[in-house]
Design a protein around this motif. Structure first.
Motif, PDB file in Angstrom:
ATOM      1  N   ARG A 259       0.822  -1.217   0.000  1.00 25.31           N
ATOM      2  CA  ARG A 259       0.000   0.000   0.000  1.00 25.31           C
ATOM      3  C   ARG A 259       0.849   1.257   0.000  1.00 25.31           C
ATOM      4  O   ARG A 259       0.382   2.329  -0.347  1.00 25.31           O
ATOM      5  CB  ARG A 259      -0.902  -0.027   1.242  1.00 25.31           C
ATOM      6  CG  ARG A 259      -1.875   1.129   1.376  1.00 25.31           C
ATOM      7  CD  ARG A 259      -2.607   1.021   2.707  1.00 25.31           C
ATOM      8  NE  ARG A 259      -3.520   2.136   2.926  1.00 25.31           N
ATOM      9  CZ  ARG A 259      -4.093   2.412   4.087  1.00 25.31           C
ATOM     10  NH1 ARG A 259      -3.844   1.643   5.146  1.00 25.31           N
ATOM     11  NH2 ARG A 259      -4.910   3.450   4.213  1.00 25.31           N
ATOM     12  N   PHE A 260       2.104   1.115   0.394  1.00 28.33           N
ATOM     13  CA  PHE A 260       2.983   2.268   0.559  1.00 28.33           C
ATOM     14  C   PHE A 260       4.235   2.121  -0.303  1.00 28.33           C
ATOM     15  O   PHE A 260       4.777   1.021  -0.453  1.00 28.33           O
ATOM     16  CB  PHE A 260       3.400   2.416   2.027  1.00 28.33           C
ATOM     17  CG  PHE A 260       2.248   2.534   2.970  1.00 28.33           C
ATOM     18  CD1 PHE A 260       1.611   3.740   3.161  1.00 28.33           C
ATOM     19  CD2 PHE A 260       1.793   1.420   3.678  1.00 28.33           C
ATOM     20  CE1 PHE A 260       0.541   3.850   4.043  1.00 28.33           C
ATOM     21  CE2 PHE A 260       0.730   1.508   4.550  1.00 28.33           C
ATOM     22  CZ  PHE A 260       0.097   2.732   4.734  1.00 28.33           C
ATOM     23  N   GLY A 261       4.690   3.228  -0.838  1.00 32.40           N
ATOM     24  CA  GLY A 261       5.894   3.217  -1.653  1.00 32.40           C
ATOM     25  C   GLY A 261       7.129   3.431  -0.808  1.00 32.40           C
ATOM     26  O   GLY A 261       7.815   4.449  -0.948  1.00 32.40           O
ATOM     27  N   VAL A 262       7.415   2.498   0.067  1.00 31.25           N
ATOM     28  CA  VAL A 262       8.573   2.602   0.954  1.00 31.25           C
ATOM     29  C   VAL A 262       9.758   1.910   0.294  1.00 31.25           C
ATOM     30  O   VAL A 262       9.718   0.705   0.038  1.00 31.25           O
ATOM     31  CB  VAL A 262       8.273   1.969   2.324  1.00 31.25           C
ATOM     32  CG1 VAL A 262       9.527   1.985   3.197  1.00 31.25           C
ATOM     33  CG2 VAL A 262       7.133   2.701   3.012  1.00 31.25           C
ATOM     34  N   GLU A 263      10.797   2.660   0.022  1.00 34.05           N
ATOM     35  CA  GLU A 263      12.014   2.089  -0.552  1.00 34.05           C
ATOM     36  C   GLU A 263      12.833   1.448   0.564  1.00 34.05           C
ATOM     37  O   GLU A 263      13.232   2.122   1.519  1.00 34.05           O
ATOM     38  CB  GLU A 263      12.828   3.191  -1.239  1.00 34.05           C
ATOM     39  CG  GLU A 263      14.151   2.721  -1.817  1.00 34.05           C
ATOM     40  CD  GLU A 263      13.963   1.612  -2.830  1.00 34.05           C
ATOM     41  OE1 GLU A 263      14.232   0.450  -2.467  1.00 34.05           O
ATOM     42  OE2 GLU A 263      13.544   1.907  -3.959  1.00 34.05           O
ATOM     43  N   THR A 264      13.056   0.140   0.461  1.00 32.22           N
ATOM     44  CA  THR A 264      13.771  -0.564   1.528  1.00 32.22           C
ATOM     45  C   THR A 264      15.212  -0.912   1.154  1.00 32.22           C
ATOM     46  O   THR A 264      15.913  -1.528   1.969  1.00 32.22           O
ATOM     47  CB  THR A 264      13.026  -1.852   1.920  1.00 32.22           C
ATOM     48  OG1 THR A 264      12.927  -2.710   0.775  1.00 32.22           O
ATOM     49  CG2 THR A 264      11.634  -1.531   2.449  1.00 32.22           C
ATOM     50  N   ALA A 265      15.652  -0.553  -0.031  1.00 32.72           N
ATOM     51  CA  ALA A 265      17.040  -0.830  -0.417  1.00 32.72           C
ATOM     52  C   ALA A 265      17.989  -0.173   0.580  1.00 32.72           C
ATOM     53  O   ALA A 265      17.894   1.026   0.854  1.00 32.72           O
ATOM     54  CB  ALA A 265      17.306  -0.316  -1.828  1.00 32.72           C
ATOM     55  N   GLY A 266      18.890  -0.968   1.135  1.00 32.01           N
ATOM     56  CA  GLY A 266      19.836  -0.454   2.119  1.00 32.01           C
ATOM     57  C   GLY A 266      19.239  -0.290   3.498  1.00 32.01           C
ATOM     58  O   GLY A 266      19.929   0.129   4.432  1.00 32.01           O
ATOM     59  N   ARG A 267      17.949  -0.675   3.643  1.00 32.15           N
ATOM     60  CA  ARG A 267      17.288  -0.518   4.933  1.00 32.15           C
ATOM     61  C   ARG A 267      16.552  -1.794   5.341  1.00 32.15           C
ATOM     62  O   ARG A 267      15.725  -1.778   6.226  1.00 32.15           O
ATOM     63  CB  ARG A 267      16.295   0.660   4.881  1.00 32.15           C
ATOM     64  CG  ARG A 267      16.940   1.962   4.435  1.00 32.15           C
ATOM     65  CD  ARG A 267      16.068   3.144   4.705  1.00 32.15           C
ATOM     66  NE  ARG A 267      14.801   3.113   3.974  1.00 32.15           N
ATOM     67  CZ  ARG A 267      13.815   3.978   4.186  1.00 32.15           C
ATOM     68  NH1 ARG A 267      13.941   4.898   5.120  1.00 32.15           N
ATOM     69  NH2 ARG A 267      12.711   3.913   3.476  1.00 32.15           N
ATOM     70  N   ARG A 268      16.892  -2.876   4.664  1.00 30.90           N
ATOM     71  CA  ARG A 268      16.270  -4.170   4.954  1.00 30.90           C
ATOM     72  C   ARG A 268      17.363  -5.214   5.082  1.00 30.90           C
ATOM     73  O   ARG A 268      18.211  -5.352   4.206  1.00 30.90           O
ATOM     74  CB  ARG A 268      15.295  -4.534   3.851  1.00 30.90           C
ATOM     75  CG  ARG A 268      14.498  -5.816   4.105  1.00 30.90           C
ATOM     76  CD  ARG A 268      13.532  -6.093   2.975  1.00 30.90           C
ATOM     77  NE  ARG A 268      12.629  -7.183   3.269  1.00 30.90           N
ATOM     78  CZ  ARG A 268      11.316  -7.125   3.120  1.00 30.90           C
ATOM     79  NH1 ARG A 268      10.758  -6.023   2.681  1.00 30.90           N
ATOM     80  NH2 ARG A 268      10.560  -8.171   3.426  1.00 30.90           N
ATOM     81  N   TRP A 269      17.335  -5.945   6.175  1.00 28.84           N
ATOM     82  CA  TRP A 269      18.330  -6.972   6.424  1.00 28.84           C
ATOM     83  C   TRP A 269      17.646  -8.323   6.588  1.00 28.84           C
ATOM     84  O   TRP A 269      16.609  -8.425   7.234  1.00 28.84           O
ATOM     85  CB  TRP A 269      19.093  -6.654   7.707  1.00 28.84           C
ATOM     86  CG  TRP A 269      19.989  -5.460   7.601  1.00 28.84           C
ATOM     87  CD1 TRP A 269      21.339  -5.451   7.393  1.00 28.84           C
ATOM     88  CD2 TRP A 269      19.606  -4.080   7.717  1.00 28.84           C
ATOM     89  NE1 TRP A 269      21.832  -4.167   7.369  1.00 28.84           N
ATOM     90  CE2 TRP A 269      20.775  -3.297   7.563  1.00 28.84           C
ATOM     91  CE3 TRP A 269      18.393  -3.426   7.923  1.00 28.84           C
ATOM     92  CZ2 TRP A 269      20.773  -1.908   7.622  1.00 28.84           C
ATOM     93  CZ3 TRP A 269      18.371  -2.031   7.976  1.00 28.84           C
ATOM     94  CH2 TRP A 269      19.554  -1.293   7.833  1.00 28.84           C
ATOM     95  N   LYS A 270      18.210  -9.370   5.981  1.00 29.74           N
ATOM     96  CA  LYS A 270      17.687 -10.721   6.099  1.00 29.74           C
ATOM     97  C   LYS A 270      18.765 -11.637   6.672  1.00 29.74           C
ATOM     98  O   LYS A 270      19.942 -11.499   6.336  1.00 29.74           O
ATOM     99  CB  LYS A 270      17.230 -11.238   4.730  1.00 29.74           C
ATOM    100  CG  LYS A 270      16.031 -10.499   4.159  1.00 29.74           C
ATOM    101  CD  LYS A 270      15.531 -11.182   2.881  1.00 29.74           C
ATOM    102  CE  LYS A 270      14.292 -10.490   2.352  1.00 29.74           C
ATOM    103  NZ  LYS A 270      13.731 -11.184   1.160  1.00 29.74           N
ATOM    104  N   ALA A 271      18.307 -12.552   7.529  1.00 29.34           N
ATOM    105  CA  ALA A 271      19.255 -13.512   8.102  1.00 29.34           C
ATOM    106  C   ALA A 271      19.777 -14.431   7.020  1.00 29.34           C
ATOM    107  O   ALA A 271      19.035 -14.858   6.144  1.00 29.34           O
ATOM    108  CB  ALA A 271      18.574 -14.308   9.203  1.00 29.34           C
ATOM    109  N   ARG A 272      21.036 -14.711   7.068  1.00 30.35           N
ATOM    110  CA  ARG A 272      21.651 -15.582   6.070  1.00 30.35           C
ATOM    111  C   ARG A 272      21.323 -17.038   6.373  1.00 30.35           C
ATOM    112  O   ARG A 272      21.181 -17.432   7.504  1.00 30.35           O
ATOM    113  CB  ARG A 272      23.169 -15.388   6.051  1.00 30.35           C
ATOM    114  CG  ARG A 272      23.586 -14.000   5.570  1.00 30.35           C
ATOM    115  CD  ARG A 272      25.090 -13.955   5.389  1.00 30.35           C
ATOM    116  NE  ARG A 272      25.517 -12.678   4.836  1.00 30.35           N
ATOM    117  CZ  ARG A 272      25.895 -11.641   5.575  1.00 30.35           C
ATOM    118  NH1 ARG A 272      25.882 -11.754   6.864  1.00 30.35           N
ATOM    119  NH2 ARG A 272      26.275 -10.515   5.017  1.00 30.35           N
TER     120      ARG A 272
END
Length: 342
Positions: free
Chosen positions: A329-342
């Protein structure tokens, strides 16, 4: 522009959402797309050495729910794997947090980005209007809130999506304009020679302004706490406090009006945070609105722009919960602000 249809925008439930300010941290857990968030008692940031300790002790140890994801809003710019908060000693380290607390992924936003999301998530029942015309349904919006600091964000509508625009607008210059300003401003505490909006329009800024007003008049500054100053002003028990609050309203109106012009805020300007809620009666005395509209040659335009005070006590959490439920619903850019467990 982020691709809102990408499946990786979806977060795994349950989701911990957190609004991390300079003084207080507020948390809730969103169980699924339909449930109301479960809120927890407000955490004082000074009570814990790290944010990880606070989450473990104040949230995870108090519930049987085990969040798989987290969406955190922090008071400061999000840049890199170590995120410093502007007015707090905590440092957010998402990779360490995932390893220590068991999250599979973490999204970190700016705190006033969350406030911008709240503008869409909350209804009229949680807002009080302070003058102006009707808000355009998809008109651009501005959110600002004096608190520990001065948070600012924009909200624009494009491609049928609300896009929050975080920034550090609280640090724009604020200078003297009237003859009285010329008497008061020399006594304001400065940072490296300048007076930013945040030097006046926040809790410590209110104290800064109060002391400057007293110094300009050769009087003793009786109060050193923002709550004491606002209470004395609202009760009309201290003339210096009364003038301080009037000037605070005037300067807040100037800055809010400037930002409304920057974003062409036909969708409204939204004041949030505890200070705005506490001084709500004074916001109706005309000082704020006069300064807001005094933007020649665009005075008539400013008269049409509505201002609202958000009265919901957990507005940012409501915005984060709305994003956590339906990020598309929202245009939130998560590049560089999202981390995933390896």
């Amino acid at each position: 522009m982020p691709n809102l249809n990408q499946p990786e925008t979806v977060l795994d439930f349950p989701i911990l959402v957190g609004d991390i300010g300079g003084t207080n941290a507020r948390f809730a857990i969103v169980v699924d797309s339909y449930a109301e968030p479960r809120e927890f008692p407000v955490v004082q940031t000074a009570d814990y050495a790290t944010i990880d300790e606070a989450i473990q002790a104040a949230i995870l140890d108090q519930t049987h729910l085990l969040p798989r994801s987290a969406v955190l809003a922090v008071a400061g710019p999000v840049d890199g794997d170590e995120i410093d908060l502007t007015n707090c000693d905590w440092v957010v380290r998402p990779r360490e947090m995932m390893a220590g607390l068991g999250f599979s992924e973490i999204v970190v936003l700016n705190d006033f980005e969350a406030q911008a999301l709240a503008v869409v998530a909350l209804g009229e029942a949680h807002m009080e209007k302070v003058g102006g015309g009707e808000a355009e349904t998809v008109g651009s919006r501005v959110v600002l809130g004096p608190g520990t600091g001065l948070g600012v964000a924009g909200l624009v509508h494009a491609r049928r999506t609300w896009i929050p625009i975080p920034g550090e607008g609280g640090h724009v210059d604020l200078g003297p304009r009237s003859a009285r300003d010329g008497e008061v401003f020399p006594h304001l505490e400065k940072i490296e020679g300048r007076v930013s909006a945040e030097q006046i329009l926040c809790g410590r800024g209110l104290v800064n302004l109060y002391r400057a007003v007293a110094a300009a008049d050769g009087k003793e500054a009786r109060f050193s706490d923002p709550a004491e100053i606002t209470s004395a002003a609202l009760e009309s028990s201290d003339p210096t406090a009364v003038e301080t609050l009037d000037l605070f309203l005037t300067y807040l109106g100037r800055v809010a009006g400037d930002l409304a012009l920057v974003f062409m805020g036909r969708g409204g300007v939204y004041l949030t945070g505890g200070i705005a809620q506490k001084i709500l009666p004074a916001l109706h005395n005309g000082k704020f609105r006069t300064a807001f509209e005094d933007k020649a040659p665009h005075g008539e335009l400013m008269e049409t722009m509505p201002v609202f005070v958000i009265t919901h006590p957990m507005a940012a959490l409501a915005g984060l919960a709305a994003y956590a439920r339906t990020p598309g619903r929202f245009g939130v850019e998560t590049a560089g602000r999202r981390w995933k467990a390896r």
